[in-house]
Motif scaffolding. Structure first.
Motif, short mmCIF file in Angstrom:
data_model
loop_
_atom_site.label_atom_id
_atom_site.label_comp_id
_atom_site.label_asym_id
_atom_site.label_seq_id
_atom_site.Cartn_x
_atom_site.Cartn_y
_atom_site.Cartn_z
N VAL A 62 0.96 -1.10 -0.05
CA VAL A 62 -0.04 -0.23 0.01
C VAL A 62 1.06 1.24 -0.09
O VAL A 62 0.68 2.15 -0.77
N VAL A 63 2.02 1.23 0.95
CA VAL A 63 2.89 2.33 0.76
C VAL A 63 3.55 2.50 -0.43
O VAL A 63 3.78 3.90 -0.93
N LYS A 65 2.46 1.92 -3.21
CA LYS A 65 1.54 2.48 -4.51
C LYS A 65 1.22 3.77 -4.12
O LYS A 65 1.35 4.76 -5.12
N MET A 66 1.27 4.42 -2.83
CA MET A 66 0.88 5.65 -2.66
C MET A 66 2.08 6.43 -2.89
O MET A 66 2.14 7.74 -3.21
N GLU A 67 3.57 5.74 -2.66
CA GLU A 67 4.86 6.56 -3.13
C GLU A 67 4.73 6.82 -4.68
O GLU A 67 5.12 8.04 -5.02
N ASP A 68 4.23 5.76 -5.55
CA ASP A 68 4.31 5.85 -6.76
C ASP A 68 3.31 7.20 -7.22
O ASP A 68 3.69 8.16 -7.99
N VAL A 167 -1.07 10.93 3.45
CA VAL A 167 -1.02 10.26 4.83
C VAL A 167 -1.80 8.83 4.83
O VAL A 167 -2.92 8.91 4.64
N LEU A 168 -0.93 7.97 5.46
CA LEU A 168 -1.66 6.72 5.45
C LEU A 168 -1.83 6.39 7.03
O LEU A 168 -0.97 6.52 7.79
N ARG A 185 3.88 8.91 5.81
CA ARG A 185 3.73 10.13 4.96
C ARG A 185 4.69 10.00 4.01
O ARG A 185 5.50 9.89 3.77
N LEU A 186 3.78 10.22 2.72
CA LEU A 186 4.39 10.30 1.42
C LEU A 186 4.52 11.66 0.68
O LEU A 186 3.46 12.03 0.52
#
Length: 196
Positions: A62-63, A65-68, A167-168, A185-186
């Protein structure tokens, strides 16, 4: 929730200055809907994707994917002003409106939703409508007092914030109710995330 799962959602924060203005205004608005369940000030945010129960082993994916997605989007500016209710004549949720770079925020939300299908997320069918939830109806599911509260906040402006990160959050249940803990936090646009 089962053991080994985490209740997760992705959001952007309105920032400390906006939080302070919202907290001040909500103090008076609460008198109009005393039976409503009011969100704690620190829990007020713009939800982009509610993942629900996620297997803990999938959190790194999940992190990633968020970062991308975050890396492809520049920081954006949001304004918080006015108020309204979901539920029509039977109000269920009191919210503050979000303005500013809403189309850009919608694109971030869309890309997150699509990317997260690869880790089992099922996108919502309803259209994305960014808002800050202030209160939910208590017992009975509706609360006419929420409309009175919305009217009392309708002309308010709560400021603006430059959103620089996604933010996740994990929703952690306790005897005192749910509270939210940042898992990751990305930064948007590859900028370093500010220290908190």
């Amino acid at each position: 929730m089962t053991e080994g799962t985490r209740r997760l959602f992705i959001a952007v924060d309105p920032g400390e200055a906006c939080h302070a203005r919202i907290t001040g205004a909500v103090g008076q608005a609460r008198a109009h809907a005393p039976r409503a369940r009011w969100v704690r000030p620190e829990g007020i945010h713009v939800t982009l994707v509610f993942l629900g129960a996620v297997d803990a082993s999938l959190v790194p994916a999940v992190v990633a994917k968020m970062e991308d997605v975050a890396g492809r989007h520049a920081p954006l500016t949001l304004r918080f002003e006015g108020a309204g209710c979901f539920g029509g004549r039977k109000p269920r949720v009191l919210w503050i409106s979000v303005a500013g770079d809403v189309p850009a925020l919608g694109l971030v939300q869309k890309e997150l939703s699509e990317a997260l299908t690869e880790v089992g997320y099922v996108p919502e069918e309803r259209l994305f409508s960014p808002h800050l939830t202030l209160a939910r109806a208590g017992f009975g599911g509706t609360d006419a007092g929420l409309w009175a509260a919305a009217r009392s906040l309708a002309a308010e402006s709560f400021g603006e914030v430059e959103v620089r990160e996604l933010v996740l959050y994990e929703s952690v249940l306790s005897a005192a109710g749910a509270h939210y803990e940042a898992v990751a936090r990305l930064p948007l646009g590859g900028l370093p995330a500010p220290l908190h």
